[in-house]
Design a protein around this motif. Structure first.
Motif, PDB file in Angstrom:
ATOM      1  N   MET A   6      -2.010 -54.077   9.881  1.00  0.00           N
ATOM      2  CA  MET A   6      -0.742 -53.364   9.811  1.00  0.00           C
ATOM      3  C   MET A   6      -0.367 -53.164   8.343  1.00  0.00           C
ATOM      4  N   ARG A   7       0.194 -52.011   8.073  1.00  0.00           N
ATOM      5  CA  ARG A   7       0.633 -51.711   6.716  1.00  0.00           C
ATOM      6  C   ARG A   7       1.817 -52.580   6.324  1.00  0.00           C
ATOM      7  N   GLU A   8       2.042 -52.693   5.028  1.00  0.00           N
ATOM      8  CA  GLU A   8       3.177 -53.451   4.515  1.00  0.00           C
ATOM      9  C   GLU A   8       4.478 -52.747   4.900  1.00  0.00           C
ATOM     10  N   THR A   9       5.516 -53.522   5.117  1.00  0.00           N
ATOM     11  CA  THR A   9       6.817 -52.972   5.507  1.00  0.00           C
ATOM     12  C   THR A   9       7.370 -52.048   4.426  1.00  0.00           C
ATOM     13  N   LYS A  10       7.224 -52.434   3.168  1.00  0.00           N
ATOM     14  CA  LYS A  10       7.724 -51.601   2.066  1.00  0.00           C
ATOM     15  C   LYS A  10       7.016 -50.239   2.057  1.00  0.00           C
ATOM     16  N   ASP A  11       5.715 -50.236   2.331  1.00  0.00           N
ATOM     17  CA  ASP A  11       4.969 -48.976   2.379  1.00  0.00           C
ATOM     18  C   ASP A  11       5.441 -48.108   3.542  1.00  0.00           C
ATOM     19  N   ILE A  12       5.693 -48.734   4.677  1.00  0.00           N
ATOM     20  CA  ILE A  12       6.171 -47.987   5.851  1.00  0.00           C
ATOM     21  C   ILE A  12       7.548 -47.398   5.571  1.00  0.00           C
ATOM     22  N   LEU A  13       8.432 -48.179   4.964  1.00  0.00           N
ATOM     23  CA  LEU A  13       9.777 -47.675   4.666  1.00  0.00           C
ATOM     24  C   LEU A  13       9.745 -46.582   3.601  1.00  0.00           C
ATOM     25  N   THR A  14       8.856 -46.699   2.631  1.00  0.00           N
ATOM     26  CA  THR A  14       8.715 -45.640   1.622  1.00  0.00           C
ATOM     27  C   THR A  14       8.180 -44.363   2.268  1.00  0.00           C
ATOM     28  N   ALA A  15       7.212 -44.495   3.149  1.00  0.00           N
ATOM     29  CA  ALA A  15       6.686 -43.325   3.862  1.00  0.00           C
ATOM     30  C   ALA A  15       7.757 -42.729   4.767  1.00  0.00           C
ATOM     31  N   TRP A  16       8.589 -43.582   5.355  1.00  0.00           N
ATOM     32  CA  TRP A  16       9.704 -43.107   6.186  1.00  0.00           C
ATOM     33  C   TRP A  16      10.673 -42.276   5.337  1.00  0.00           C
ATOM     34  N   LYS A  17      10.974 -42.773   4.141  1.00  0.00           N
ATOM     35  CA  LYS A  17      11.839 -42.017   3.220  1.00  0.00           C
ATOM     36  C   LYS A  17      11.223 -40.653   2.905  1.00  0.00           C
ATOM     37  N   ASN A  18       9.928 -40.658   2.595  1.00  0.00           N
ATOM     38  CA  ASN A  18       9.253 -39.398   2.271  1.00  0.00           C
ATOM     39  C   ASN A  18       9.291 -38.433   3.444  1.00  0.00           C
ATOM     40  N   THR A  19       9.171 -38.958   4.652  1.00  0.00           N
ATOM     41  CA  THR A  19       9.182 -38.117   5.847  1.00  0.00           C
ATOM     42  C   THR A  19      10.567 -37.555   6.113  1.00  0.00           C
ATOM     43  N   ARG A  20      11.587 -38.376   5.941  1.00  0.00           N
ATOM     44  CA  ARG A  20      12.947 -37.973   6.302  1.00  0.00           C
ATOM     45  C   ARG A  20      13.710 -37.249   5.189  1.00  0.00           C
ATOM     46  N   ILE A  21      13.459 -37.567   3.955  1.00  0.00           N
ATOM     47  CA  ILE A  21      14.260 -37.030   2.859  1.00  0.00           C
ATOM     48  C   ILE A  21      13.575 -35.883   2.127  1.00  0.00           C
ATOM     49  N   LEU A  22      12.310 -36.067   1.787  1.00  0.00           N
ATOM     50  CA  LEU A  22      11.621 -35.081   0.963  1.00  0.00           C
ATOM     51  C   LEU A  22      11.088 -33.932   1.795  1.00  0.00           C
ATOM     52  N   LYS A  23      11.077 -32.784   1.225  1.00  0.00           N
ATOM     53  CA  LYS A  23      10.545 -31.620   1.917  1.00  0.00           C
ATOM     54  C   LYS A  23       9.030 -31.564   1.733  1.00  0.00           C
ATOM     55  N   ARG A  24       8.343 -31.269   2.798  1.00  0.00           N
ATOM     56  CA  ARG A  24       6.887 -31.143   2.722  1.00  0.00           C
ATOM     57  C   ARG A  24       6.542 -29.723   2.300  1.00  0.00           C
ATOM     58  N   ILE A  25       5.535 -29.634   1.439  1.00  0.00           N
ATOM     59  CA  ILE A  25       5.146 -28.307   0.968  1.00  0.00           C
ATOM     60  C   ILE A  25       3.717 -27.962   1.344  1.00  0.00           C
ATOM     61  N   GLY A  26       3.043 -28.853   2.076  1.00  0.00           N
ATOM     62  CA  GLY A  26       1.684 -28.563   2.527  1.00  0.00           C
ATOM     63  C   GLY A  26       0.597 -29.110   1.631  1.00  0.00           C
ATOM     64  N   THR A  27       0.976 -29.733   0.520  1.00  0.00           N
ATOM     65  CA  THR A  27      -0.039 -30.291  -0.381  1.00  0.00           C
ATOM     66  C   THR A  27       0.108 -31.807  -0.469  1.00  0.00           C
ATOM     67  N   GLU A  28       0.553 -32.433   0.625  1.00  0.00           N
ATOM     68  CA  GLU A  28       0.809 -33.868   0.611  1.00  0.00           C
ATOM     69  C   GLU A  28      -0.464 -34.698   0.581  1.00  0.00           C
ATOM     70  N   TYR A  29      -1.571 -34.139   1.008  1.00  0.00           N
ATOM     71  CA  TYR A  29      -2.792 -34.914   1.125  1.00  0.00           C
ATOM     72  C   TYR A  29      -3.781 -34.502   0.044  1.00  0.00           C
ATOM     73  N   PRO A  30      -4.502 -35.462  -0.510  1.00  0.00           N
ATOM     74  CA  PRO A  30      -5.404 -35.144  -1.619  1.00  0.00           C
ATOM     75  C   PRO A  30      -6.552 -34.244  -1.182  1.00  0.00           C
ATOM     76  N   SER A  31      -6.984 -33.441  -2.107  1.00  0.00           N
ATOM     77  CA  SER A  31      -8.126 -32.578  -1.816  1.00  0.00           C
ATOM     78  C   SER A  31      -9.407 -33.397  -1.884  1.00  0.00           C
ATOM     79  N   LYS A  32     -10.480 -32.858  -1.363  1.00  0.00           N
ATOM     80  CA  LYS A  32     -11.766 -33.568  -1.356  1.00  0.00           C
ATOM     81  C   LYS A  32     -12.561 -33.320  -2.625  1.00  0.00           C
ATOM     82  N   SER A  33     -12.145 -32.374  -3.445  1.00  0.00           N
ATOM     83  CA  SER A  33     -12.901 -32.064  -4.650  1.00  0.00           C
ATOM     84  C   SER A  33     -12.646 -33.115  -5.725  1.00  0.00           C
TER      85      SER A  33
END
Length: 117
Positions: free
Chosen positions: A1-28
């Motif tokens: 299981m992930r750390e609670t702080k990491d889960i809460l930070t990801a929760w903040k990113n999901t709820r507060i920040l706007k996604r722009i489609g480049t959230e995941y790293p490229s493979k290059s």
């Protein structure tokens, strides 16, 4: 299981920040040290975010002061020192409230995130 702080930070990113489609790293391959064009923040799925939302609302009903400290820290980026200064308490007291709130959240989301791991 992930750390609670990491889960809460990801929760903040999901709820507060706007996604722009480049959230995941490229493979290059990139040049080490070069500025990145991508947003590498962690996000939760909608189901995971809903589980955390419910846990945070349960915390609000159970212990309002812990809820205030937790939401100020994670959703508004207010440090424990700044919160302590604002309410006239020692930073150690606010850190204790934050730790207690994180453990409450962990207890409420443990079963769901344990299955997801």
């Amino acid at each position: 299981m992930r750390e609670t702080k990491d889960i809460l930070t990801a929760w903040k990113n999901t709820r507060i920040l706007k996604r722009i489609g480049t959230e995941y790293p490229s493979k290059s391959a990139g040049i080490e040290g070069a500025p990145r064009d991508f947003d590498y923040r962690q996000y939760l799925t909608e189901d995971e975010a809903q589980i955390v939302d419910n846990a945070v609302l349960t915390l609000k009903a159970d212990n309002y002061s812990q809820w205030i400290v937790l939401t100020a820290y994670y959703l508004r980026d207010v440090s424990c020192n700044a919160q302590a200064k604002a309410v006239g308490k020692r930073p150690h007291d606010i850190i204790n409230l934050l730790n207690q709130a994180e453990m409450f959240i962990r207890g409420n989301i443990y079963d769901f995130f344990k299955k997801a791991a």
